[in-house]
Write an enzyme that holds these catalytic residues in place. Structure first.
Site, short mmCIF file in Angstrom:
data_model
loop_
_atom_site.label_atom_id
_atom_site.label_comp_id
_atom_site.label_asym_id
_atom_site.label_seq_id
_atom_site.Cartn_x
_atom_site.Cartn_y
_atom_site.Cartn_z
N ASP A 37 18.73 14.78 38.25
CA ASP A 37 18.56 15.56 37.02
C ASP A 37 17.66 14.84 36.02
OD1 ASP A 37 20.31 17.15 38.25
OD2 ASP A 37 21.90 17.03 36.75
N ASP A 41 14.40 16.29 34.26
CA ASP A 41 14.25 16.39 32.80
C ASP A 41 12.95 15.74 32.34
OD1 ASP A 41 16.62 17.67 32.72
OD2 ASP A 41 17.80 15.93 32.09
N LEU A 87 25.99 53.62 46.41
CA LEU A 87 26.27 53.80 47.83
C LEU A 87 27.52 54.64 48.01
CD1 LEU A 87 25.75 50.15 49.15
CD2 LEU A 87 24.30 52.12 49.61
N GLU A 117 25.32 43.56 55.59
CA GLU A 117 25.24 42.51 54.57
C GLU A 117 26.54 42.46 53.80
OE1 GLU A 117 22.04 43.58 51.93
OE2 GLU A 117 20.71 43.99 53.61
N LYS A 119 28.73 42.78 50.58
CA LYS A 119 28.59 43.52 49.32
C LYS A 119 29.06 42.61 48.20
CE LYS A 119 29.46 47.98 47.19
NZ LYS A 119 29.99 47.52 45.91
N ASP A 121 30.06 41.40 44.61
CA ASP A 121 30.69 42.12 43.51
C ASP A 121 30.14 41.62 42.18
OD1 ASP A 121 32.28 43.88 42.27
OD2 ASP A 121 34.16 42.78 42.56
N ARG A 140 20.92 48.55 36.02
CA ARG A 140 20.80 49.80 36.75
C ARG A 140 20.89 51.00 35.80
NH1 ARG A 140 25.26 51.93 40.84
NH2 ARG A 140 24.51 54.05 40.96
N GLU A 174 21.83 41.59 43.06
CA GLU A 174 23.11 41.62 42.37
C GLU A 174 23.29 40.31 41.61
OE1 GLU A 174 24.66 44.44 42.89
OE2 GLU A 174 26.81 44.13 42.54
N TYR A 226 18.70 41.77 47.60
CA TYR A 226 18.99 42.45 48.88
C TYR A 226 18.01 43.57 49.22
CZ TYR A 226 21.49 45.34 45.48
OH TYR A 226 21.82 46.08 44.39
N LYS A 289 23.39 49.06 56.57
CA LYS A 289 22.11 49.75 56.34
C LYS A 289 21.42 50.02 57.68
CE LYS A 289 21.53 47.23 52.03
NZ LYS A 289 20.83 46.19 51.26
N LYS A 313 34.47 49.36 52.07
CA LYS A 313 35.20 48.65 51.01
C LYS A 313 36.51 48.09 51.56
CE LYS A 313 34.11 49.09 46.81
NZ LYS A 313 33.75 50.25 46.05
N CYS A 407 69.16 28.57 25.60
CA CYS A 407 67.71 28.71 25.42
C CYS A 407 67.03 27.40 25.80
CB CYS A 407 67.41 29.06 23.96
SG CYS A 407 65.67 28.93 23.56
N CYS A 410 65.64 25.71 22.33
CA CYS A 410 66.48 25.20 21.25
C CYS A 410 67.93 24.97 21.69
CB CYS A 410 66.45 26.14 20.06
SG CYS A 410 67.26 27.72 20.42
N CYS A 425 67.50 34.75 22.97
CA CYS A 425 67.95 33.63 22.16
C CYS A 425 67.94 34.17 20.73
CB CYS A 425 66.97 32.46 22.29
SG CYS A 425 67.12 31.28 20.93
N CYS A 430 64.47 28.87 16.39
CA CYS A 430 64.11 28.37 17.73
C CYS A 430 62.60 28.07 17.78
CB CYS A 430 64.46 29.44 18.75
SG CYS A 430 63.73 29.17 20.36
S1 IVH Z 1 22.00 48.10 48.69
C1 IVH Z 1 20.32 52.23 47.66
N1 IVH Z 1 23.09 45.77 49.30
O1 IVH Z 1 26.64 47.75 45.50
C2 IVH Z 1 21.13 51.08 48.10
N2 IVH Z 1 23.86 46.92 47.37
O2 IVH Z 1 27.21 51.10 45.08
C3 IVH Z 1 21.26 50.09 47.07
N3 IVH Z 1 25.59 45.73 46.14
O3 IVH Z 1 24.60 49.32 43.17
C4 IVH Z 1 22.27 49.11 47.29
N4 IVH Z 1 25.68 43.96 47.42
O4 IVH Z 1 24.94 46.85 42.95
C5 IVH Z 1 23.08 46.82 48.45
N5 IVH Z 1 23.93 43.71 49.92
C6 IVH Z 1 23.91 44.75 49.07
C7 IVH Z 1 24.75 44.80 47.94
C8 IVH Z 1 24.71 45.92 47.13
C9 IVH Z 1 26.16 44.54 46.34
C10 IVH Z 1 25.93 46.66 45.03
C11 IVH Z 1 24.76 47.22 44.29
C12 IVH Z 1 24.89 48.71 44.37
C13 IVH Z 1 26.32 48.88 44.75
C14 IVH Z 1 26.50 50.09 45.64
#
Ligand code: IVH
Length: 668
Positions: A37, A41, A87, A117, A119, A121, A140, A174, A226, A289, A313, A407, A410, A425, A430
């Site tokens: 680091d 710097d 999606l 891939e 997903k 969060d 978005r 993301e 992605y 995909k 999901k 208690c 106290c 109590c 207390c």
């Molecule tokens: S592709 C048109 N790939 O999930 C397709 N989305 O409801 C666009 N997300 O809005 C999404 N990981 O925010 C894609 N590997 C991934 C993702 C991903 C997270 C989120 C993204 C999207 C939501 C889908």
């Protein structure tokens, strides 16, 4: 200046910028720093000095400029050239098979290759690069128009300011926060008495929507890319695309794989079902995909989502853990709540170590014993709860839990009042109750003293600086500085928050006093009817029940509160400190005036016409309340000049935001 000198400096600057971006990439994306680091710097300082000495070499895209843009008063809108769709979801194997069947039907193929891939969060963003330089970034939004959060995205070190190919393209990904960083962030907020983020995703969202990029820069934001929005690349498949993005030095999540047909896809989903919990970040599913981009194009989109992708999901998380012990917590009204201390487990983004068991009856009903293996989940978004005990896993060594006869704070005897599930109590002095009373008094909906959370309240009490809420108003900065974790700045902030609370309308004080059964609504009705604490104090049961919504139970509690021996000296103390003991009169509405009763206002930023106090008085006169921080109960956020983080929070929670003109209309 000598031309060759400038030219030499220019070369040096360019080399330094390249080096810095290179190290940045090694450190933040590859996680493989090549220098320490300190050396990094030094390079930054050297570049900064050159840019300072040769202003003609300054460049808004220089790594020295990641942070530092001025705070905005609002985000501008930014249109997406290619819509950012969501999606469709699949929740089980069958729904994934249905998706595959539809893709096969529409493409006429027997077998389709999918790229799976993780997903992530977090929050979807788009990054626009022009000739390889990061120019703009947006949220978005509604899919067609987002908010321009370029300033904040520039602070994300994983985002290259420069691609290593001068391409014009829009990358999509993301933004997220790692679990451990999220916990640290919340811990810090707790110490500062700030509202906690419910989960890493909310923390990321809140951070991205900071109007001051320096605040965003202080948050541990990260990103995975992605896909692409608008682009002119000649690529055949999603897999090649990810590999290419990686080559451009964009951070791509490496956990992707090609699956042939729905069975392999399902295997991949199962494979990550448990494994995903070992990742440092949160994932909530698998994105499937169609791999071939020509097929993606021909499948195209519905209005909401592409036909070529689906999100599987994972079911909501439950975890198994062990009850190490059961203890109790004493609340401000003396209610004793049993708490399970758990073997720490990570659940929904946080490490869970305790769960409320609510009361004795509930423990009996669920038959929960010390030593039990239990299944826990999160009720709502944050609060961990024990779902059930796994009785077949008992060894015989489990112990039944007994609520304490005394208690724990106290030592006075605990009592279960008839008809109540709770054990109490009833000792009015207390210590545990007194600390909780301080916390309640200071809470946002009561006197709203920012910075006075449980830790500070406990410290004030146990250091014998405060023994009731009245003592708060006698504190000085010098008494606070030097207390654990109390720097001079926080001490003086706390003192001014306490001072400021003196002006609150009576209803907040009544609520803050914590009279049994007197919630915010009853406090408001009482303040409105009696107008002053003196009059309320002298009111009898009958006069109290004249208010339609005040029944005998509340009336009795009020009378008995004012009859209690400790109350009188406390009220005298409050009188001496100059705390406001009156309720501002609510004006009778004139024709055309808007009734604001019950509405909650938050002010942010400065206003042209009024001071904050004047504005507060104006809405309070019309029956509304003022709060210092935004929550889901806020009705209006009034945005003045430079409104700061409250505005962000209001946006996040969908609170109505009004500008000064709209505010003037409301109160005129
Ligand atoms: S592709 C048109 N790939 O999930 C397709 N989305 O409801 C666009 N997300 O809005 C999404 N990981 O925010 C894609 N590997 C991934 C993702 C991903 C997270 C989120 C993204 C999207 C939501 C889908």
């Amino acid at each position: 200046m000598d031309n060759s000198e400038l030219e030499k400096a220019r070369q040096k600057v360019l080399t330094l910028r390249r080096k810095i971006e290179e190290h940045n990439y090694n450190y933040h994306v590859l996680d493989r720093p090549l220098i320490d680091d300190h050396k990094f710097d030094q390079l930054m300082r050297e570049l900064q000095e050159l840019e300072d000495s040769y202003p003609e070499l300054q460049d808004p895209d220089s790594p020295t400029r990641r942070v530092g843009a001025e705070p905005l008063s609002a985000f501008e809108a930014l249109d997406h050239k290619v819509p950012m769709l969501g999606l469709d979801n699949a929740f089980n194997k069958e729904e994934l098979a249905d998706f595959d069947a539809r893709v096969r039907r529409l493409t006429g193929l027997d077998m389709v290759e999918y790229l799976c891939e993780l997903k992530i969060d977090g929050l979807a963003v788009s990054l626009q690069y022009e000739e390889g330089v990061f120019k703009r970034g947006a949220t978005r939004g509604d899919g067609y128009t987002g908010e321009d959060i370029t300033q904040n995205l520039r602070t994300v070190r994983q985002i290259p300011l420069q691609l290593n190919d001068p391409l014009t393209l829009e990358a999509r990904g993301e933004v997220y926060i790692n679990r451990s960083a999220f916990e640290q962030l919340n811990q810090k907020r707790e110490e500062q008495g700030l509202i906690l983020f419910a989960n890493p995703r909310n923390a990321a969202a809140g951070s991205l929507r900071q109007l001051d990029p320096r605040l965003a820069a202080a948050r541990p934001l990260r990103i995975f890319i992605y896909g692409l929005g608008e682009h002119y690349l000649n690529i055949t498949g999603q897999k090649e695309l990810l590999a290419y993005l990686e080559k451009l030095r964009l951070p791509v999540n490496s956990n992707y794989t090609v699956c042939c047909g729905p069975d392999e896809v399902w295997q991949y989903c199962l494979e990550w079902q448990e494994k995903r919990h070992n990742l440092p970040y949160e994932t909530d599913g698998i994105v499937v995909k169609v791999n071939r981009l020509d097929l993606q194009k021909s499948l195209a989109n519905t209005a909401r989502s592409p036909r070529w992708a689906i999100a599987y999901k994972y079911p909501p998380e439950e975890k198994t853990t062990r009850v190490l012990n059961i203890g109790v917590n004493v609340g401000r009204t003396g209610v004793i709540t049993p708490v399970a201390f758990l073997e720490p487990v990570s659940l929904g983004g946080t490490t869970v170590q305790r769960a409320s068991l609510h009361n004795e009856d509930l423990i009996a009903e669920k038959d929960i014993m010390i030593g039990d293996t239990v299944v826990i989940h999160k009720a709502g978004e944050i609060i961990p709860e024990v779902v059930r005990a796994e009785k077949d896993k008992r060894s015989g060594k489990e112990k039944k839990f007994q609520m304490p006869r005394n208690c724990p704070s106290c030592d006075s005897q605990t009592i279960r009042l008839s008809g109540e599930a709770a054990l109490r109590c009833i000792n009015p002095s207390c210590p545990a109750q007194l600390v909780e009373k301080l916390v309640h008094f200071a809470s946002r909906r009561a006197m709203d003293i920012e910075g006075l959370g449980p830790a500070i309240a406990g410290m004030l009490y146990f250091k014998e600086l405060v023994s009731d809420v009245g003592d708060l108003y006698f504190l000085g900065v010098e008494q606070l500085t030097g207390l654990d974790r109390m720097a001079e700045k926080s001490a003086s902030n706390l003192i001014s928050a306490i001072e400021h609370s003196k002006k609150n309308p009576l209803r907040r004080l009544i609520f803050g006093l914590g009279i049994s059964f007197v919630g915010e609504k009853a406090a408001r009705l009482l303040a409105k009817k009696f107008g002053s604490l003196d009059r309320l104090q002298n009111a009898g049961k009958e006069e109290l029940t004249e208010i339609a919504e005040i029944g005998p139970k509340i009336a009795e509690a009020v009378v008995s509160f004012f009859d209690t021996a400790e109350t009188r000296p406390l009220l005298d103390k409050l009188r001496r400190t100059g705390v406001n003991l009156n309720e501002p009169e609510v004006k009778t509405l004139q024709k055309g005036e808007i009734d604001l009763s019950g509405k909650v206002f938050v002010f942010s930023g400065s206003m042209d016409k009024y001071t904050r106090d004047q504005a507060a008085a104006l809405v309070e006169e019309r029956g509304a309340q003022v709060s210092s921080s935004v929550s889901k109960n806020t009705d209006y956020l009034v945005a003045g000049a430079e409104p700061g983080s409250k505005l962000t929070k209001a946006r996040e929670l969908g609170v109505e935001i009004i500008d000064q003109n709209r505010f003037n209309d409301l109160i005129s």
